[in-house]
Design a protein around this motif. Structure first.
Motif, PDB file in Angstrom:
ATOM      1  N   ILE A  33       0.832  -1.217   0.000  1.00  0.00           N
ATOM      2  CA  ILE A  33       0.000   0.000   0.000  1.00  0.00           C
ATOM      3  C   ILE A  33       0.860   1.258   0.000  1.00  0.00           C
ATOM      4  CG2 ILE A  33      -1.688   1.315   1.325  1.00  0.00           C
ATOM      5  CD1 ILE A  33      -2.847  -1.356   2.274  1.00  0.00           C
ATOM      6  N   VAL A  34       1.862   1.302   0.891  1.00  0.00           N
ATOM      7  CA  VAL A  34       2.712   2.493   0.981  1.00  0.00           C
ATOM      8  C   VAL A  34       3.539   2.678  -0.292  1.00  0.00           C
ATOM      9  CG1 VAL A  34       4.637   3.525   2.234  1.00  0.00           C
ATOM     10  CG2 VAL A  34       2.788   2.423   3.497  1.00  0.00           C
ATOM     11  N   SER A  35       4.090   1.600  -0.818  1.00  0.00           N
ATOM     12  CA  SER A  35       4.891   1.704  -2.041  1.00  0.00           C
ATOM     13  C   SER A  35       4.034   2.124  -3.224  1.00  0.00           C
ATOM     14  CB  SER A  35       5.573   0.363  -2.332  1.00  0.00           C
ATOM     15  OG  SER A  35       6.447  -0.004  -1.295  1.00  0.00           O
ATOM     16  N   GLY A  75      10.149  -1.271  -3.979  1.00  0.00           N
ATOM     17  CA  GLY A  75       8.719  -1.225  -4.251  1.00  0.00           C
ATOM     18  C   GLY A  75       8.286   0.109  -4.822  1.00  0.00           C
ATOM     19  N   THR A  76       8.825   1.191  -4.285  1.00  0.00           N
ATOM     20  CA  THR A  76       8.492   2.513  -4.805  1.00  0.00           C
ATOM     21  C   THR A  76       8.903   2.660  -6.264  1.00  0.00           C
ATOM     22  OG1 THR A  76       8.755   3.475  -2.595  1.00  0.00           O
ATOM     23  CG2 THR A  76       8.840   4.983  -4.464  1.00  0.00           C
ATOM     24  N   PHE A  77      10.087   2.196  -6.591  1.00  0.00           N
ATOM     25  CA  PHE A  77      10.569   2.273  -7.974  1.00  0.00           C
ATOM     26  C   PHE A  77       9.705   1.431  -8.908  1.00  0.00           C
ATOM     27  CE2 PHE A  77      13.250   0.627 -11.397  1.00  0.00           C
ATOM     28  CZ  PHE A  77      13.670   1.805 -11.982  1.00  0.00           C
ATOM     29  N   MET A  78       9.334   0.226  -8.485  1.00  0.00           N
ATOM     30  CA  MET A  78       8.503  -0.643  -9.323  1.00  0.00           C
ATOM     31  C   MET A  78       7.158   0.007  -9.638  1.00  0.00           C
ATOM     32  SD  MET A  78       9.339  -4.278  -7.453  1.00  0.00           S
ATOM     33  CE  MET A  78       8.006  -5.140  -8.276  1.00  0.00           C
ATOM     34  N   PHE A  79       6.485   0.544  -8.622  1.00  0.00           N
ATOM     35  CA  PHE A  79       5.185   1.160  -8.852  1.00  0.00           C
ATOM     36  C   PHE A  79       5.312   2.444  -9.656  1.00  0.00           C
ATOM     37  CE2 PHE A  79       3.549  -1.554  -5.425  1.00  0.00           C
ATOM     38  CZ  PHE A  79       2.322  -1.907  -5.968  1.00  0.00           C
ATOM     39  N   LEU A 132       5.578  -7.525  -5.907  1.00  0.00           N
ATOM     40  CA  LEU A 132       6.192  -6.948  -4.714  1.00  0.00           C
ATOM     41  C   LEU A 132       5.770  -7.710  -3.463  1.00  0.00           C
ATOM     42  CD1 LEU A 132       7.888  -4.742  -3.372  1.00  0.00           C
ATOM     43  CD2 LEU A 132       5.827  -3.311  -3.302  1.00  0.00           C
ATOM     44  N   ALA A 133       4.525  -8.185  -3.418  1.00  0.00           N
ATOM     45  CA  ALA A 133       4.066  -8.948  -2.257  1.00  0.00           C
ATOM     46  C   ALA A 133       4.856 -10.238  -2.102  1.00  0.00           C
ATOM     47  CB  ALA A 133       2.571  -9.246  -2.393  1.00  0.00           C
ATOM     48  N   ILE A 134       5.137 -10.908  -3.210  1.00  0.00           N
ATOM     49  CA  ILE A 134       5.934 -12.134  -3.146  1.00  0.00           C
ATOM     50  C   ILE A 134       7.340 -11.825  -2.647  1.00  0.00           C
ATOM     51  CG2 ILE A 134       6.983 -13.962  -4.527  1.00  0.00           C
ATOM     52  CD1 ILE A 134       4.525 -13.908  -6.306  1.00  0.00           C
ATOM     53  N   PHE A 135       7.954 -10.772  -3.199  1.00  0.00           N
ATOM     54  CA  PHE A 135       9.288 -10.387  -2.753  1.00  0.00           C
ATOM     55  C   PHE A 135       9.293 -10.005  -1.272  1.00  0.00           C
ATOM     56  CE2 PHE A 135      10.580  -8.952  -7.276  1.00  0.00           C
ATOM     57  CZ  PHE A 135      10.884 -10.266  -7.586  1.00  0.00           C
ATOM     58  N   SER A 136       8.327  -9.168  -0.871  1.00  0.00           N
ATOM     59  CA  SER A 136       8.285  -8.706   0.517  1.00  0.00           C
ATOM     60  C   SER A 136       8.051  -9.865   1.479  1.00  0.00           C
ATOM     61  CB  SER A 136       7.185  -7.649   0.671  1.00  0.00           C
ATOM     62  OG  SER A 136       7.099  -7.211   2.008  1.00  0.00           O
ATOM     63  N   PHE A 137       7.141 -10.755   1.137  1.00  0.00           N
ATOM     64  CA  PHE A 137       6.887 -11.916   1.994  1.00  0.00           C
ATOM     65  C   PHE A 137       8.143 -12.765   2.119  1.00  0.00           C
ATOM     66  CE2 PHE A 137       5.302 -16.060   3.172  1.00  0.00           C
ATOM     67  CZ  PHE A 137       4.280 -15.766   4.070  1.00  0.00           C
ATOM     68  N   HIS A 138       8.838 -12.919   1.007  1.00  0.00           N
ATOM     69  CA  HIS A 138      10.084 -13.690   1.033  1.00  0.00           C
ATOM     70  C   HIS A 138      11.133 -13.009   1.900  1.00  0.00           C
ATOM     71  CE1 HIS A 138      13.545 -15.985  -0.404  1.00  0.00           C
ATOM     72  NE2 HIS A 138      14.137 -14.842  -0.685  1.00  0.00           N
ATOM     73  N   TRP A 139      11.294 -11.700   1.774  1.00  0.00           N
ATOM     74  CA  TRP A 139      12.285 -10.972   2.577  1.00  0.00           C
ATOM     75  C   TRP A 139      11.987 -11.093   4.067  1.00  0.00           C
ATOM     76  CZ3 TRP A 139      11.443  -6.158  -0.965  1.00  0.00           C
ATOM     77  CH2 TRP A 139      12.116  -6.363  -2.183  1.00  0.00           C
TER      78      TRP A 139
END
Length: 302
Positions: free
Chosen positions: A114-116, A179-183, A224-231
Motif C-alpha cells: 500500500i505504501v509503495s 517497491g516505490t521504484f517498481m510502482f 512486490l508482495a511475493i518479494f516482501s513476503f520472502h524478505w
C-alpha cells in the motif's frame, strides 16, 4: 478465394504447387533447428544443476542421522524416516514461531504494497521538482548496505519503545525503495487520460488511486508482495537484534537455536528447514499466475 485455400494452380498440363504462409509455418513447426536443440539442452542442464542441491536437501531430511555422513554417500535414503520432522515439531514451539513469522510477514507485506503503491503513484503522476529530488534520494538508499543503517535504525526503534516487540521488526521494513521504484515505473505507463476521465466523472484523488490505479497495478502489487513476503519470512539479522524474548522469536531466529555449541542435530535441522520453506512455496505457487496479467488500457475507448 484466399491464398491459404488455393492448394495448387495448373500451368499448361503441369500442376504447380503453391506454398502458402500457412504451409510454411506448419512445415517449420515439424522439426527443431540445431540452435534450438542446443539452447534447450543448455537450459535443461542448468535446471538440473540448480535442482540437484534442492533435491539433495529434501531427500536428506528423510534420512536418519547415521546415513547423513556415511561413505559412500547415497542420494536416496536407505531407511526413510520422519523422525526428524517429528522431533523438530515436538522439541521446538513451531506453532508459536510460525505465528510470529506469519504475523510479521503478512502485516509488513500488506503495508509495504500500500505504501509503495501510494508513493510510486505520487512520483509518477504529480509534477513537482521536489518530488523528483525526493525520488532520487529514495533511490540513493539502495546504494547503502543494510548493515550501515542498522545502528541508527536500532536507536530509533529503541527510543520509540518498539524494542523486543514484533512492531519493531514491522515498522522499519514498510518503506522500500525497490517497491516505490517498481510502482513508479509502472504508473508512468498508465495513460493520463484515464485519470482525467475519472476526474470528469467526479472521482476524487483517493478514489482514483484506490479504485482505478491500484487495481491496474495488480501484477506489480503481487510481484512486490511475493518479494516482501520472502524478505520478511527469511529475515534473520534484524529480528535477532530487536527481539530478546524467546516467545517472540521468528522462525529463522528459532532455527538458529537448533544449532548447538558443540554438536548439531543435522536431521532435525534439515527437517525444520524444510518445514520453514513450505509457506514460501505455497505463496509462490498461488500467486505466480497473476504476475504477468496486466491490462492498462481497460476503460479507454479507441
Amino acid at each position: 478465394m484466399s491464398q491459404a485455400s488455393v492448394p495448387e494452380l495448373v500451368e499448361g498440363n503441369a500442376p504447380v504447387t503453391v506454398t502458402t504462409p500457412a504451409k510454411r509455418k506448419k512445415s517449420a513447426d515439424k522439426g527443431w533447428s540445431p540452435a534450438a536443440v542446443g539452447v534447450s539442452g543448455i537450459i535443461w542442464l542448468l535446471a538440473v544443476l540448480f535442482a540437484l542441491p534442492i533435491i539433495w536437501f529434501l531427500l536428506s531430511s528423510f534420512k536418519p542421522g547415521s546415513e547423513l555422513f556415511r561413505y559412500p554417500i547415497t542420494l536416496l535414503p536407505e531407511q526413510w524416516t520422519l523422525s526428524g520432522y517429528a522431533t523438530a515439531w515436538s522439541r521446538f514451539d513451531f506453532a508459536r514461531y510460525f505465528l510470529n513469522t506469519a504475523t510479521v510477514a503478512v502485516v509488513t507485506t500488506l503495508l509495504t504494497v500500500i505504501v509503495s503503491a501510494a508513493t510510486g503513484y505520487a512520483f509518477a503522476k504529480y509534477k513537482a521538482t521536489w518530488l523528483k529530488v525526493f525520488f532520487v534520494c529514495i533511490l540513493a538508499t539502495t546504494m547503502l548496505p543494510t548493515e550501515v543503517i542498522m545502528p541508527s535504525t536500532f536507536i530509533v526503534i529503541r527510543d520509540l519503545g518498539l524494542y523486543d516487540k514484533l512492531a519493531g521488526i514491522i515498522v522499519p521494513s514498510i518503506m522500500t525503495a525497490t517497491g516505490t521504484f517498481m510502482f513508479r515505473q509502472y504508473f508512468k505507463t498508465v495513460p493520463d487520460e484515464l485519470m482525467e476521465a475519472a476526474r470528469i466523472d467526479g472521482a476524487n484523488e483517493f478514489k482514483i488511486f484506490w479504485s482505478i490505479m491500484l487495481p491496474l497495478a495488480k501484477p506489480i502489487a503481487i510481484t512486490l508482495a511475493i518479494f516482501s513476503f520472502h524478505w520478511r519470512w527469511n529475515d534473520y539479522i534484524w529480528p535477532l537484534l530487536v527481539l530478546k524474548d524467546q516467545k517472540l522469536y521468528t522462525l529463522q531466529v528459532a532455527l538458529r537455536s537448533i544449532v548447538g555449541a558443540d554438536n548439531i542435530d543435522w536431521s532435525v535441522l534439515l527437517s525444520a528447514s524444510v518445514i520453514s520453506l513450505i509457506p514460501m512455496v505455497i505463496v509462490f505457487l498461488v500467486f505466480q499466475r497473476y504476475i504477468m496479467n496486466a491490462d492498462m488500457n481497460a476503460g479507454l475507448k479507441d
